[in-house]
Design a protein around this motif. Structure first.
Motif, PDB file in Angstrom:
ATOM      1  N   ARG A  70       0.832  -1.210   0.000  1.00 23.38           N
ATOM      2  CA  ARG A  70       0.000   0.000   0.000  1.00 23.38           C
ATOM      3  C   ARG A  70       0.865   1.258   0.000  1.00 23.38           C
ATOM      4  NH1 ARG A  70      -4.082   0.427   4.441  1.00 23.38           N
ATOM      5  NH2 ARG A  70      -4.914   2.007   3.052  1.00 23.38           N
ATOM      6  N   GLY A  74       1.040   4.248  -2.897  1.00 21.65           N
ATOM      7  CA  GLY A  74       0.900   5.677  -2.602  1.00 21.65           C
ATOM      8  C   GLY A  74       2.108   6.474  -3.063  1.00 21.65           C
ATOM      9  N   ARG A  77       2.052   6.794  -6.908  1.00 21.25           N
ATOM     10  CA  ARG A  77       1.116   7.825  -7.359  1.00 21.25           C
ATOM     11  C   ARG A  77       1.676   9.227  -7.089  1.00 21.25           C
ATOM     12  NH1 ARG A  77      -2.204   3.965  -5.248  1.00 21.25           N
ATOM     13  NH2 ARG A  77      -2.449   5.038  -3.266  1.00 21.25           N
ATOM     14  N   ALA A  78       2.288   9.420  -5.932  1.00 24.67           N
ATOM     15  CA  ALA A  78       2.857  10.728  -5.598  1.00 24.67           C
ATOM     16  C   ALA A  78       4.002  11.088  -6.549  1.00 24.67           C
ATOM     17  CB  ALA A  78       3.350  10.739  -4.148  1.00 24.67           C
TER      18      ALA A  78
END
Length: 98
Positions: A70, A74, A77-78
């Motif tokens: 997870r 994240g 995506r950042a």
């Protein structure tokens, strides 16, 4: 600056961008090490030689492989969002990424 509740209910201050401010200076991470086993993942984050306080600062996080996945999602995506806005990020000199 705004005041809020940080980890474990401690008061913390944030600047206009929502960044946590400690003593007026940000603490940047410039070192990371990973340790893997079947059931957990440990990673040490460090601020070596670039801290407002004397000596190195090191934080250890322990999590499960599921939560590491997870976290990876994240971060991916950042990074994609950052590169779309500001351009590609070149690997740091001497790093094994890229």
């Amino acid at each position: 600056m705004a005041n809020g509740q940080g980890p474990q209910g401690r008061e913390c201050k944030t600047d206009a961008a929502g960044e946590t401010v400690q003593g007026g200076a940000r603490q940047f991470v410039n070192h990371i090490e990973f340790f893997l086993s079947l059931s957990d993942v440990k990673f040490d984050l460090g601020s070596l030689g670039a801290a407002p306080r004397p000596g190195p600062a090191v934080w250890r996080f322990v999590t499960t492989p599921h939560h590491l996945r997870r976290l990876h999602g994240g971060m991916s995506r950042a990074l994609a969002s950052y590169e779309q806005r500001f351009g590609s990020i070149e690997p740091a000199e001497g790093s094994s990424d890229g």
